[in-house]
Design a protein around this motif. Structure first.
Motif, mmCIF file in Angstrom:
data_model
loop_
_atom_site.group_PDB
_atom_site.id
_atom_site.type_symbol
_atom_site.label_atom_id
_atom_site.label_comp_id
_atom_site.label_asym_id
_atom_site.label_seq_id
_atom_site.Cartn_x
_atom_site.Cartn_y
_atom_site.Cartn_z
ATOM 1 N N ILE A 60 28.758 48.018 52.494
ATOM 2 C CA ILE A 60 29.224 46.790 53.148
ATOM 3 C C ILE A 60 30.641 46.464 52.694
ATOM 4 N N ILE A 61 30.892 46.558 51.398
ATOM 5 C CA ILE A 61 32.244 46.303 50.889
ATOM 6 C C ILE A 61 33.238 47.273 51.524
ATOM 7 N N GLY A 62 32.766 48.490 51.782
ATOM 8 C CA GLY A 62 33.635 49.474 52.420
ATOM 9 C C GLY A 62 34.114 49.052 53.796
ATOM 10 N N GLU A 63 33.395 48.134 54.442
ATOM 11 C CA GLU A 63 33.792 47.660 55.767
ATOM 12 C C GLU A 63 35.030 46.772 55.705
ATOM 13 N N TYR A 64 35.348 46.272 54.508
ATOM 14 C CA TYR A 64 36.575 45.475 54.362
ATOM 15 C C TYR A 64 37.354 45.966 53.138
ATOM 16 N N SER A 65 37.441 47.283 53.036
ATOM 17 C CA SER A 65 38.176 47.881 51.912
ATOM 18 C C SER A 65 39.680 47.652 52.027
ATOM 19 N N GLU A 66 40.148 47.431 53.245
ATOM 20 C CA GLU A 66 41.565 47.166 53.481
ATOM 21 C C GLU A 66 41.719 45.825 54.187
ATOM 22 N N PRO A 67 42.839 45.149 53.997
ATOM 23 C CA PRO A 67 43.042 43.868 54.684
ATOM 24 C C PRO A 67 42.976 44.030 56.197
ATOM 25 N N ALA A 68 42.508 43.005 56.871
ATOM 26 C CA ALA A 68 42.409 43.041 58.330
ATOM 27 C C ALA A 68 43.802 43.105 58.955
ATOM 28 N N ARG A 69 43.884 43.821 60.067
ATOM 29 C CA ARG A 69 45.166 43.928 60.780
ATOM 30 C C ARG A 69 45.237 43.008 61.985
ATOM 31 N N THR A 70 44.091 42.546 62.446
ATOM 32 C CA THR A 70 44.040 41.652 63.604
ATOM 33 C C THR A 70 43.073 40.505 63.304
ATOM 34 N N LEU A 71 43.116 39.468 64.138
ATOM 35 C CA LEU A 71 42.184 38.354 63.966
ATOM 36 C C LEU A 71 40.742 38.790 64.205
ATOM 37 N N ASN A 74 43.463 35.080 55.441
ATOM 38 C CA ASN A 74 43.695 34.617 54.074
ATOM 39 C C ASN A 74 43.569 35.818 53.141
ATOM 40 N N LEU A 75 44.692 36.372 52.742
ATOM 41 C CA LEU A 75 44.699 37.570 51.910
ATOM 42 C C LEU A 75 44.048 37.317 50.557
ATOM 43 N N GLU A 76 44.263 36.136 49.993
ATOM 44 C CA GLU A 76 43.683 35.812 48.687
ATOM 45 C C GLU A 76 42.152 35.783 48.771
ATOM 46 N N LEU A 77 41.622 35.230 49.847
ATOM 47 C CA LEU A 77 40.177 35.175 50.034
ATOM 48 C C LEU A 77 39.591 36.581 50.116
ATOM 49 N N TRP A 78 40.252 37.458 50.859
ATOM 50 C CA TRP A 78 39.790 38.845 50.978
ATOM 51 C C TRP A 78 39.853 39.561 49.627
ATOM 52 N N GLU A 79 40.991 39.429 48.954
ATOM 53 C CA GLU A 79 41.215 40.172 47.717
ATOM 54 C C GLU A 79 40.255 39.726 46.609
ATOM 55 N N LYS A 80 40.148 38.416 46.411
ATOM 56 C CA LYS A 80 39.294 37.922 45.329
ATOM 57 C C LYS A 80 37.814 38.118 45.650
ATOM 58 N N GLY A 81 37.449 37.922 46.910
ATOM 59 C CA GLY A 81 36.054 38.110 47.286
ATOM 60 C C GLY A 81 35.593 39.537 47.047
ATOM 61 N N LYS A 82 36.408 40.497 47.440
ATOM 62 C CA LYS A 82 36.049 41.905 47.246
ATOM 63 C C LYS A 82 35.975 42.247 45.758
ATOM 64 N N ALA A 83 36.922 41.725 44.979
ATOM 65 C CA ALA A 83 36.933 42.012 43.541
ATOM 66 C C ALA A 83 35.679 41.453 42.861
ATOM 67 N N PHE A 84 35.295 40.240 43.214
ATOM 68 C CA PHE A 84 34.084 39.651 42.638
ATOM 69 C C PHE A 84 32.851 40.474 42.999
ATOM 70 N N GLN A 85 32.773 40.922 44.227
ATOM 71 C CA GLN A 85 31.594 41.667 44.666
ATOM 72 C C GLN A 85 31.500 43.024 43.974
ATOM 73 N N LEU A 86 32.617 43.687 43.792
ATOM 74 C CA LEU A 86 32.602 44.967 43.072
ATOM 75 C C LEU A 86 32.189 44.764 41.612
ATOM 76 N N GLU A 87 32.696 43.697 41.001
ATOM 77 C CA GLU A 87 32.323 43.396 39.618
ATOM 78 C C GLU A 87 30.838 43.056 39.523
ATOM 79 N N LEU A 88 30.353 42.361 40.528
ATOM 80 C CA LEU A 88 28.940 41.990 40.552
ATOM 81 C C LEU A 88 28.046 43.226 40.640
ATOM 82 N N ILE A 89 28.417 44.176 41.486
ATOM 83 C CA ILE A 89 27.622 45.394 41.613
ATOM 84 C C ILE A 89 27.528 46.122 40.279
ATOM 85 N N ASP A 90 28.639 46.172 39.551
ATOM 86 C CA ASP A 90 28.616 46.820 38.230
ATOM 87 C C ASP A 90 27.621 46.131 37.300
#
Length: 255
Positions: A138-149, A200-216
């Motif tokens: 699931i995280i892989g579905e947003y591994s990169e920032p979105a390019r469109t709305l 919101n780049l910050e929302l994407w970046e921090k959300g993904k980082a938290f989720q990866l840390e959580l999986i660990d």
């Protein structure tokens, strides 16, 4: 057997007579330990048991069928049967109620901040490799920032699906349902109110980082870290999503 007791109007002033009978039938189903798939008595038997007219019984059964608690089948072997309400149906019915409550991001996160850290802690060391892999996918579905709305919207929905998958793993059916309901409601609000705009780049970046840390933390069975990471994730997400909500309101006013 004497007729079942129907509450008086004084006891249930807001319910119509068919609705009162529907509640009485539901109580009787529970008391008699009917299970999903069990056939209910025929209409004449229900009329006699509950001491009500045919029209009232029929309307009561229509109410129960609309609620998903019974299901009618015609033809050979037909009749009215107890029906197990699916999670999707329960979520939809409850969502219809909250549709008119004008919920805010703060309302939803007030509960998420309490429930999801405890869910995360309870799942530490309990998830299979398959589930952990599905979370990573699931995280892989947003591994990169979105390019469109459109991509931004899909990424928001996918990030909430991560939490819905965690909720499915709960050994507490009520806790799992409540969290699943909240994240699905948040996904709907995000789409309906266009809270994914502007990106919101910050929302994407921090959300993904938290989720990866959580999986660990979940993988190694560290309940304390899992709880802490999810708590920080919820607090950060609330702050950033409230910013998206405020932006949406400014757009609405300006338009």
């Amino acid at each position: 057997m004497p007729p079942a007791t129907i509450p008086s109007k004084a006891e249930t002033p807001r319910l119509s007579r068919p609705a009162q009978v529907a509640e009485a039938i539901k109580d009787w189903i529970v008391q008699e330990h009917f299970g999903a798939g069990d056939r209910l008595p025929s209409e004449p038997e229900l009329i006699e048991r509950f001491g009500m007219a045919k029209g009232t019984i029929r309307e009561a059964m229509r109410i129960l069928e609309a609620q998903g608690l019974v299901k009618s089948r015609t033809g050979p072997g037909g009749g009215t049967f107890v029906h197990e309400v699916s999670k999707e149906r329960a979520r939809a019915l409850l969502g219809n109620y909250f549709y008119f409550q004008d919920l805010t991001i703060k309302d939803i996160y007030q509960l998420r901040r309490v429930l999801e850290p405890e869910l995360a802690a309870s799942l530490a060391g309990q998830l299979s490799k398959d589930v952990l892999g599905r979370l990573e996918a699931i995280i892989g579905e947003y591994s990169e920032p979105a390019r469109t709305l459109d991509e931004e919207r899909e990424q928001h929905v996918a990030s909430l699906r991560f939490h819905a998958l965690l909720a499915e793993q709960s050994g507490n059916a009520l806790l799992g349902f409540l969290i699943d309901f909240m994240v699905n409601m948040l996904a709907d609000l995000t789409v309906y109110r266009r809270l994914y705009s502007p990106p919101n780049l910050e929302l994407w970046e921090k959300g993904k980082a938290f989720q990866l840390e959580l999986i660990d933390a979940l993988r190694i069975g560290d309940a304390d870290t899992a709880r802490l990471v999810m708590r920080d994730h919820m607090e950060t997400a609330q702050k950033l999503m409230e910013g998206q909500e405020a932006e949406m309101q400014r757009r609405f006013i300006s338009e």
